[in-house]
Each structure stands twice: as structure tokens, then as C-alpha cells.
Design an enzyme around this catalytic site. Structure first.
Site, PDB file in Angstrom:
ATOM      1  N   TYR A 107      23.123   4.996  27.901  1.00 12.18           N
ATOM      2  CA  TYR A 107      24.546   4.770  27.621  1.00 12.18           C
ATOM      3  C   TYR A 107      24.828   4.876  26.129  1.00 12.18           C
ATOM      4  O   TYR A 107      24.209   4.163  25.340  1.00 12.18           O
ATOM      5  CB  TYR A 107      24.916   3.374  28.137  1.00 12.18           C
ATOM      6  CG  TYR A 107      26.326   2.949  27.889  1.00 12.18           C
ATOM      7  CD1 TYR A 107      27.337   3.331  28.760  1.00 12.18           C
ATOM      8  CD2 TYR A 107      26.659   2.150  26.798  1.00 12.18           C
ATOM      9  CE1 TYR A 107      28.653   2.924  28.543  1.00 12.18           C
ATOM     10  CE2 TYR A 107      27.962   1.739  26.579  1.00 12.18           C
ATOM     11  CZ  TYR A 107      28.955   2.132  27.454  1.00 12.18           C
ATOM     12  OH  TYR A 107      30.248   1.722  27.242  1.00 12.18           O
ATOM     13  N   ASN A 164      17.269   3.678  23.529  1.00 13.62           N
ATOM     14  CA  ASN A 164      18.616   3.133  23.411  1.00 13.62           C
ATOM     15  C   ASN A 164      18.599   1.672  23.823  1.00 13.62           C
ATOM     16  O   ASN A 164      19.572   1.152  24.310  1.00 13.62           O
ATOM     17  CB  ASN A 164      19.539   3.920  24.372  1.00 13.62           C
ATOM     18  CG  ASN A 164      21.000   3.631  24.148  1.00 13.62           C
ATOM     19  OD1 ASN A 164      21.455   3.578  23.016  1.00 13.62           O
ATOM     20  ND2 ASN A 164      21.741   3.447  25.241  1.00 13.62           N
ATOM     21  N   SER A 213      19.217   1.185  27.227  1.00 14.95           N
ATOM     22  CA  SER A 213      18.257   1.674  28.219  1.00 14.95           C
ATOM     23  C   SER A 213      17.237   2.513  27.488  1.00 14.95           C
ATOM     24  O   SER A 213      17.457   2.935  26.360  1.00 14.95           O
ATOM     25  CB  SER A 213      18.947   2.593  29.242  1.00 14.95           C
ATOM     26  OG  SER A 213      19.883   1.913  30.037  1.00 14.95           O
ATOM     27  N   SER A 237      19.336  -2.860  30.870  1.00 13.91           N
ATOM     28  CA  SER A 237      18.608  -1.694  30.391  1.00 13.91           C
ATOM     29  C   SER A 237      18.032  -0.916  31.573  1.00 13.91           C
ATOM     30  O   SER A 237      17.352  -1.464  32.419  1.00 13.91           O
ATOM     31  CB  SER A 237      17.477  -2.162  29.466  1.00 13.91           C
ATOM     32  OG  SER A 237      16.920  -1.083  28.768  1.00 13.91           O
ATOM     33  N   GLY A 238      18.356   0.356  31.621  1.00 16.01           N
ATOM     34  CA  GLY A 238      17.761   1.229  32.629  1.00 16.01           C
ATOM     35  C   GLY A 238      16.456   1.767  32.099  1.00 16.01           C
ATOM     36  O   GLY A 238      16.436   2.761  31.377  1.00 16.01           O
TER      37      GLY A 238
END
Lengths: 368, 368, 368, 368
Positions: free
Chosen positions: A137, A209, A239, A277-278
Site C-alpha cells: 500500500y 513497506n 506490508s 501488514s501483508g
């Protein structure tokens, strides 16, 4: 771009363990190509976004499977194409990384690119395209809801993909990234592995990120606590996508196990894997070449490394991921925020980092 | 469209077990809306494709989580958004189904729709959109590599979504589908469930594009073997997406368990889950309403059905899926093939089906 | 025991599809041996329990890996050893099935058997034993809380394991089982598979203890509803363990996919996978022989069937599982209940079954 | 035993972050009880093994569910009972840890204990026992193939379980453990967490038997490389089991996410998750009390922490695991080897550890 690039982690003297490949990049794995499309406009609205493309078997004229496994430490994100990776252990086509809201258009472009590039296969057989598209993101630095990535942008990343050195920092999908409260982005690293006489390379590329300032840890040193951010404490909003590649003779299950190790690699950098967070990791292997399904003989042969010899591979994966994150941050530059406006996400300054590292005697090499 | 529709399974007299809801459709679950965009052109190239949209909480002005679980019997396909479903047990936003190569553009449209419809939330917070987009392959009837689905098509499916009766057969994403060698497509069914005094509805919507003729089984009757196809034996090329919805008080884990039962539902129709079939199932629940994360009190309450009372829910899910597939097929019409050209995919004719059913005494109700 | 055995499904004329191996048993897969320890006492307390042992590579003097995958349709049960199957795709040692409360003592015996039989390997290396032990609950017919299975019983099952015909019904772990309200137990079946010129066998062995009467379906015929039980409706209390074996050249991921198909196999028999049922499936492959880890060369070769040719294998797995369940039931005899006392679990009588099958024209072969 | 115990990590001055509970142990979570059975004989054969028991709701007279999730970083080990944890998100009964080859007998004892302690429930309903039994390999220090753990030993661990301080090092299942080339064993730690005003405790108990010397890292300091082992480089032979407990209002999915964080916790200690290491993690929650299934009203209420507030919980889990491993090692003592004979596994000496920590300025507190 590379001529003015900032020094990487090893260049500033950080004592990362292990032996990197010649480029210290995912492109040290033979055939792996990387391309970027970087989209910037000062605005308003401010645009800082892009697309990163990884082509696993860039030299192949025909589409062929790549062995793979994936793991989500924290699945608050998207990575398309993983159902078949989980089920059958392979995928065909490229891997792309972009911002969260551009997954669709990049997927669309990847399908176009696959059906065009491998048109003969797509026309003569009932093939279907299921590219891998992942995201993080970038709404802090980029007008993400403006959906500024176009099909042409994504195609450019694919069309310009090359072997050779890989740009880092604010390039491609990494353009608008923030990591540990500093400018984040694209980072890469690699390791030469030799285990029981079998030699190969493992490379990592991250789109970093993730993390908040106080968590940042470099080679075990609690850097973030010694470089505190101004202003109120941040929340994890980001993420990290990790792509690992290797030319070792590995099975899909082994690649899944390698992908799992990325959790340790990023965890050593300080993140506990935040809720928002992915943290999704893909490992692919080009060490076994087999014909595309729907063709060829009814059986095929795979050469597989005995599991007993995997530990150096696991270590290499952990190390490459940890280093790639630091490389992503060291390549950053101060960047004004899009939302909320008026702020700045600072670069991680090598001198400030090294000052903390020296304080803990981890800069001059005695740490190793 | 509904005025000229073909009779559904129960209408022709098939003795499906269980009690359906008033519409015998996924829209029997309160708030669930379904919309279609159907794209047809006689060509060349022949176009038969489209988009199906399901909006779980269509009445809500604000974006809010829907509890969910998923299962892939055979992950040779795509369903985006599942990493977070697996991790946290919920998703926000719509569910869309289209053809394999339009996943990207439909995802793009879904993000646009979400960021527009819920603009206040997306502007004031760092929200991100991760819609569910699934697919099956329609290259036999449609110029799939032509990528004919547009962003506008997908938006139309979302914008026209409504509660009420659901069109079946060659509509929306189901337009170009082939099931068991007959024309397939969109199908739906529902069940009223009462278990330990708790009453609710479970609905299924399928995009049926799976199976070869000889496998087809209807209510246990080996229909396919008694309605053999002309020409050489086919290979499984298709897939089936199953979406299950319920207003019962269910946890995410329970919804995953319900999604698993779709494997039995489609398996009773004859498929063993072919290698090339993307058999991916999502179950979502609207029985617990909670505020969107990033707002509200720090804890919330869920009401959950005791696992002990799940068996009728599992049965209902199996039954609704089995019936929805038959409904999808009975709504079909003879359709010329795109690839290879010159062929025809026939509709499943009710009289022929019933003839076989009668032969095995499963039509006149004595079978039940 | 075999001389007085009851006729199996095909022997009474049930038109099961496909071509079984010579024994129509899991032992049609070369090297697979099966043994039983059956424990019965009229009591009080009534004891009806036992142990089933499957030795995948019974002819091998040394311990060697067996490729495997597993799937839980409904994990309300135990199957030990699956963490490594999921992680690395293989296991070493035997597979045992017993009652729920004897998993521990049977595991203990299996470790003893492994460390004794392969003592040379266990002494010279740091090997560890992680046998597969699964279970179903026999508390309706057996004093399960009395823990009557001993280490000696389990060793007996292992020591008497043989290739050749396999006893069915109330033998070994199947002794105290109830399926669909009839006496259940051990059942087996096999299929000869030829796909793209590659020929092999797939065998199934089940410990069938699942389902309630009204669910029972045989070859699509709703038998249970036409053979209603006296008394109040039952609740699902049981479980079914399915073990699949094959000598085809299969990868671990392919074996996991085969294990998933057992859900369809049992689902066709009528169960929707009840909440209280531990429906856990293991598929193992002996088609690739490799040295035990911790020895040998650093890499090895696997021969793998192209995924494109898996559909006949999936069908065979579904069919063998469906048939094995019926075989388990046809081998049963009326059995008094332990809890509550005074009841009887009846055998499924071939004449009654066939009467229903004939009613639906599925007995005389016209159904096929 | 506790009177002569060695100083723990915080007591020697290691600057672990976070706020531990009063005992800095898993027993800081209300109701959690821990018991040990320690088995030692000088031999021959040398015996150094045992059983650790954790009772989640020790104060409850009746058996009731405990919410739970698990994760295997590297599934080269055993943890029974996890199929139902994965499926339904809860378990009933105790958690036990022992050596690899005693899993069976300990499971047997746990079933006996459950069916005895909760006899009223087991007699009146068809309940079944599926205890959690995990293991690590102690063949270096213990005659593991001698199977010296008895049912009585395991019962003793259960019967002596208590709340209060927890012994560490060579006790219970941890008796024969080796970690990072030093004496390992049982370790524990806890954290007080407050997030969005919701306060609770998270505790960790580890059985640490993993890692090779050169990997050892304490609070980021590469201790292992500065305390090199004599002799040839070792191979990873061990494993680590992590049990996490909390009284926060958590769902099963959230507990699974917490279990995943143990990978980061142990990874910060230096291990990359070696191939031969069974790194399996269970997290359970006592924050929601509900009646046992098969009783009570048809629905129940759960209180769940909004995911948005999980980050401090994740951090606490990572920290507690990292600290528990160090505590396990600091409680060790020099121990002669069983296989190969004649060696010694040394204790980690606080003074040597602190010397390295000081070298990197991580002892006097300036590091934090």
C-alpha cells in the site's frame, strides 16, 4: 539511474554474513530478469507509484512451469496465482508487484503480455494465464485511490525487464513505499550456497513497506530506538512482499519451506508481522526444467536436493531477505507525504545508521 | 430476461431434497444482492462472456466486514482476496466472477467501485480494497484472449446488483460456460435450515464450467452415461466457482468448514475434481454485524452456533450446491463454439434428462 | 477368517464402475501389507476393538521414505505424523488405525516396532520415529474408556501384516465400528489405472465409522431412506479414516490431491462430513524409491506423472473409496451395543440392500 | 528444586524488552498450571528425559474447550490433537511435551487422566479425548530408544501440575535437551500487554532443543560465533516446541496468528528453522469461557479483540518466546552425552554470555 545510486548495505560497511553473488541481486539466479515502471508526478495529486516485474525464465521463448511455494506470515494483502502454486507447486508467467489498488490493472496487463508473447501456445491449446501479482500500500506517498497505474505502465515493466544489476529504492512498485518510518521500496540481495557439493544461488527481491520506527533492527542492533521519529507514534500500515528465487534443484515443497524462512528474515529486521501488514512470500525455482503441461511425455524427471542438505539454503534465504530490506531503505530519499499532506518520510541516512551500528560495535567488522 | 427463462430443476420435477427459500436462490439470504453484465457478440470473433457480482451486505451504506472461509478442492484457478480470508476470517467489499483472463480488469473495476462507494471511509482512513474476484475459463465459447470485458462491464454488474430472483444460465460470468459437455453457466439454490431451534438460510451460487459428459450424475443417476456425447471423449478443461452465503450465526472457521462441503456437493454431480478444474469455494456469513476494523470499541461480540448443531447446515450446503449446478445447466441453450469453430455445445434438454431419471425411478418422486 | 467371510459388494452384484486389481484391495499395490489385531470379549465390559496395520514397503529390510499427502475434510479426529507429511511430503514407518483412546498405546508400539526392526539405522544415526496412527471412536460397541488395547496387540497387527487378501468388516481397528447406522468396520477396494500409457494401481482401505442411516447412499441410490432405522433419529458420532496407496509415479503434492478426492468418495456414500466425524485421509505412493534421508548422494531423481494425466487417477481414488465403504458394511454382523446397553447395531443385509437397488434399477447392471 | 535454581536472563542483567508478569512464566496466565516428571539415571544406559504437562484451565472441575491455533514453521516433529485445532479452533484437555519416542505412552496416559478426571462427562456422553502431545528428540543425552517414560511418569506430571513459579532447564520433557550446542530444556517467560485499554497476559513455555552453536544470537548479539564449540561443526538435530497462552479475548484465528509469531521469536535467537528441527507452535486462549460442546444453549457469545489492536500482542509473543529460550539455556548444567558416549554438552555460562554481550554493549542497559 544506476550511476547516481546510493551505496548499498555492504558498500557502507554493514557486515552482512554470507557470500553474495556477483550482483548481490535476485538476477544472480540465471535467467531471472527484473524490470520497472516508475510513475512520479508532483501533482496535485502527488503520484509515487509503479510496477516491478520479475520474469523467472526470461530466456525461454515458450511458456514453461516454474516450481514454487508460498507462505503468508500475515495475509493482509494480495498475491494472485497462489491457489495453483499451493495445489500443484508451479506457476507459469511473470511475477509483478505494484500498489494495492493497481493489482487489477497490472494483472490485466500481465494476461495481455502472456497471451501475446506466448500466442502460439495460447492459440493452439486451451491455455489460461494466471500471473502472480502482489502488492503493498502506498497511500502515504501516492494518490493510491486515483488508480494512476495503466496497462501500458505494467507492460513497460515487463518489456524492459533485464538480467543484470537491479535498481533499488524508489523504483517500480517500490516507488511509494515506507519502511520502519523511513523511505522504503525495492531491495535485493543474493547468496551463493554450497551444500554437500551442490552449488547454486538464492536471490531475494523485496518490496519493503512495513514496520514502525521503533521496531527497526539492523544486524541485531536496535537502530529504530536510537533514531526515534519525531511526532506521535505510528501504527503499522504497510506490508512486505518477498520474492525468492533459486537455481538449486528444489521441489515445490522445499520452495514452500524456503518461503517460510522469509518470516525469520524480516523478523530479524524488527517487525513482529503487524496486523495490517501483508507479509506474503513466494519462492520459485528454475533448477528443474520440464515441458509445459499438456505436452510432452506422460512422465518427467525432477532432480531434488536431499532435505538433509537444506540448512545452508534456509540460512541463505534468511540472510538475503534481511539484507534486501536494508538495501531497499538505504536507496531511499526524503519524500513529501501525500496523505496527510505536509509531512516528509525521511531517508535512512547511512551516517546516522552507522553511528548507531558503531555504538554497538557492529560496523567495523568486529561484530562478525 | 426472467419472463422467458427456462424451467428450473424443481419445476421440471427433479426431487431435490430439503426446503428451499422463497426464491431458491442465494438472494434468499437477507441483504445479498446479485448483478450481471452479459456480453455477447456473434462476431467474428464470437464473444460470450460477462461478469457476475455478489454484494454481501447490499443494504449497508458503509463498508463492513463479512465473515468468511474458503476452500480449494483443486486450485487450478483464481480467487483473489483469499489470503486475508484465511488469515483473519473476513473480507470487505463485493465478490465477482468472470472469465479467467478478465480477472484483472474486473478487480480494477471492483477497486474503483469500492473506493468510490465508500469514499468517505477510504479518504479519512488508510483503508485498502481487496475484493474477491474469481473466474472460470470460457475459451470454448468466447474469444477469451481478446479480453473483451471492460471496466464499465464490471461496474454495470455491481451497479445493477439487486436482491430478488437471480437469472441463471448464460448470464454474467456464466455466459460462456460449459458443464459436463452441456451448456453451463450461472446457477443458484438455497435451503432453509433449522437446527436446535436456530433458523436461517444458506444459499449457493455457482459458475459451472466443469466436468465431462460421462461423469454427469443427477441425484445419483448416471445421466451422462445415458446421454453420451457425439465425437471423441472430452478432457476436463473447466472449473467451478461456488459462493455460499448464510445469515446463521457462524464463525469464520465454521464458514470454512461449510466451504469444504462444496466439494461433496459438486462431487455428487459427478466430477472427481479434474486436474484442469479450478474448484474454489467461498462461504460468507452475514449473521454477525460488527463495525469495520479501525473503528469502534476495542472488543466486539460474536454470536456463534454451537458446532454440535452444524450437521443440518452442512447438509444444506451440499444440497444447495448440487441443485445450483443442475439449475445452471437447465437454463442453458445450444451455443456455437468459438474454438474449435463449427461445433455446438448443446443445452441439457429437460425431456432427455427426465427420461433418464424416470428410467431410474428418480423423477416421479418415488425416489425420495 | 476369510473362509467364512461374507460376500463383497461386487460379489452380490453391485455395479461398481472401474476395473479393480486382482484382490480388489489395497494390497494390490505391490509391497503393501496389512495386518490386524482383533480384540473381542463378551464381558462385561463388552470389548470390540483392535488395531489395523498397513506397512507401505513391507519387503524392504531398511526404513525408507514413502511419498505422501493428507487431507482432513473434517479434522475431528487424530492422525499422527502428518506435520512432516505436510512439510516434506513423506513419512517413514507404518500406518496404524485403532480406536480413539488407543492412539497412544498404538503409537508407543509402533515406535518400539520401528526402533527394533530398523535397529541398525536407529543406532548408527540420530533417527527418530514418527509413525502414522489414526483412529475412529468405538464407544458404542466397545468399552473404549477401559483402554483395552495393549502394546502387544498393536505389535501383533504389525507382525502379522501380509500382502494378499485383506479381511473386512469387524477386524482390527474396524472391530467396533458403526457406519450409517449399520455395522461398519474395515473395507478395501482397488482400481487399475491406465493414463497416457502409464499403468498402475490405486488401493483404498477405510475404517468406516461414520454417517447416520438416512444419509446412506449406494451408487446414487438413497438406500438409507428406504431402510429406515427403528428408534429415534441418530446423531453423527463417528468418523472415517481413508488410506490410499499407489505405485504410480506421483509427487507428494499429487498424493495430497488424491487424498482430497476421498472427500468426494465418502460424500457419494451420503455423508456431508458431520461435525463429530473425523474424516481424515492419507495417500501414499511407493512409485519412487529413494534412499532414506541422511544418506546417499546429495540429490536424487523423482519420476512424476504429468498432472495432465491425473484425472483417471482421481476417478479411481473416488471409486475405490466409495466401494471400500460398502465393502466394510457388507462384511458386518449384528452386534450388541455396549453403550447404551441392550441395543443392537444391525448388519447391512445384502438382500435388503439389493431390494432397494433393484427398485431404482441399479442392481441388474442396467444402471451402468 | 527452585531454591537452588540458576539465575534467569533478567536476573543476570540481560535487557529483555517489555514488562513480564509477576512470575515471568506461562503461569502468569490465570488458571494455567504446569507440572513435570523428570527421569534421570546415570546408567548405563544414561537416562535424561521426562514429561512436561500444561493444564490450560486447571481450576475447572469440568472439561471445557480452550480456543487455540497452531503453526508449524518446520513440521519435522509431532504435535497430536492439531487436526481439530485447525478445523474448529479449540481443544479440550492438557498439553504435554516429552521426548520423540514417548509421544505414544504420554498420549496414553493423558487419555487415562482425562477419562478419569472427567469421568462423569465421559460416561454420560459419547465424548472422546484428543490430548495435545508434542515432543523433541533427546537421543544425544538420553537412551531414547529405551522408551523409559512410563504411563506413571506422565500421570505424575499431570497430577503435580500447579500454578506458581515454573522450574526451568533440565526438568520434565526438557531434561535431555540441547540448544545451540549448549544444554537446553524448559524455559518460560511472559508479558503484560495493554492494547486499546484491554489488558492481559501472554505467556510462553518452550522445550528448547534446537540450533547449532554458530547460530546463537541473544538480543541481536552473535553470541554463538564468539563462544565457538570445540570439535567438528554440528548439524541441526533438534527441535523446539513453543506453547503460548493468553487470557486476552482472542479468537481461534487470532491465536493461530499469535502462534505464527513464534517463528520470529525463535528466529531472533539465531535458528533459520533447520530441516531436522520440529518447530511447532501452539497458542491457546482462556479469555472466553464457553460450555463444552454437546451441552448448553444452541449459540454462545465470544468476546474478541479488534484485530487492529493486535500488534502489541504479537510483539509480546515474539519477546516472550525469545526470552524463554534464553531462560531455558541459562538453567542448564554440563551434561555427559549418551550418544556418542564420552562427550559433554556444556551449560551456557552467564559470565561467558555476559562477556560477549558487554563486548557489543548489550549488557549494561545502554543497548536498550
Amino acid at each position: 539511474m544506476l550511476t547516481t545510486r546510493r551505496p548499498r548495505g555492504r558498500e557502507v560497511g554493514l557486515p552482512f554474513p554470507g557470500t553474495p553473488g556477483p550482483l548481490n541481486a535476485i538476477t544472480d539466479v540465471p535467467g531471472v530478469a527484473v524490470g520497472f515502471s516508475t510513475i512520479k508526478a508532483e501533482g496535485p495529486p502527488q503520484i509515487r507509484t509503479g510496477v516491478t516485474a520479475i520474469i523467472p525464465r526470461s530466456a525461454d521463448a515458450a511458456m514453461s512451469p516454474v516450481w514454487a511455494g508460498y507462505h503468508a506470515l500475515n495475509g493482509n494483502g494480495e498475491m494472485t496465482g497462489t491457489h495453483w502454486v499451493e495445489e500443484a507447486g508451479y506457476f507459469c508467467g511473470p511475477v509483478l508487484i505494484t500498489n494495492t489498488h493497481s493489482v487489477g490493472i497490472v494483472h490485466h496487463a500481465a494476461v495481455r503480455w502472456m497471451t501475446t508473447r506466448y500466442a502460439a501456445q495460447f492459440e493452439s491449446r486451451h491455455l489460461w494465464a494466471m500471473p502472480i501479482v502482489a502488492e503493498t500500500y502506498d497511500g502515504t506517498l501516492n494518490d493510491i485511490n486515483g488508480l494512476h497505474v495503466t496497462e501500458a505502465d505494467a507492460l513497460q515493466a515487463l518489456q524492459t525487464a533485464g538480467t543484470g544489476p537491479v535498481a533499488e529504492g524508489s523504483v517500480g512498485g517500490g516507488t511509494g513505499m515506507v519502511a520502519y518510518g523511513f523511505k522504503g521500496g525495492t531491495g535485493t540481495a543474493s547468496r551463493i550456497v554450497e551444500t554437500a557439493g551442490v552449488k547454486g544461488t538464492i536471490g531475494a527481491l523485496v518490496q519493503a513497506n512495513h514496520g514502525i520506527r521503533e521496531w527497526l533492527t539492523v544486524l541485531g542492533v536496535p537502530v529504530g530506538r536510537h533514531l526515534p521519529a519525531a511526532g506521535p507514534p505510528a501504527r503499522e500500515q504497510g506490508s512486505i512482499i518477498v520474492i525468492l528465487a533459486s537455481d538449486l534443484p528444489l521441489s515445490s515443497l522445499q520452495l514452500r519451506r524456503i518461503a517460510k524462512r522469509a518470516a525469520i528474515g524480516i523478523g530479524r529486521g524488527g517487525t513482529p508481522g503487524g496486523n495490517n501488514s501483508g507479509d506474503i512470500f513466494l519462492a520459485f525455482g528454475v533448477g528443474n526444467t520440464v515441458p509445459l503441461p499438456q505436452g510432452g511425455p506422460p512422465t518427467y524427471q525432477l532432480t531434488i536436493l536431499d532435505d538433509e542438505h537444506l540448512d545452508p539454503v534456509f540460512e541463505a534465504a534468511v540472510e538475503a531477505v534481511e539484507e534486501a530490506v536494508v538495501n531497499a531503505m538505504l536507496a531511499g530519499e526524503d519524500t513529501p507525504t501525500f496523505r496527510p499532506p505536509g509531512g516528509v518520510v525521511p531517508a535512512l541516512r547511512p551516517d546516522e545508521l552507522l553511528s548507531v551500528m558503531r555504538r554497538f560495535r557492529r560496523h567495523d567488522g568486529t561484530g562478525e
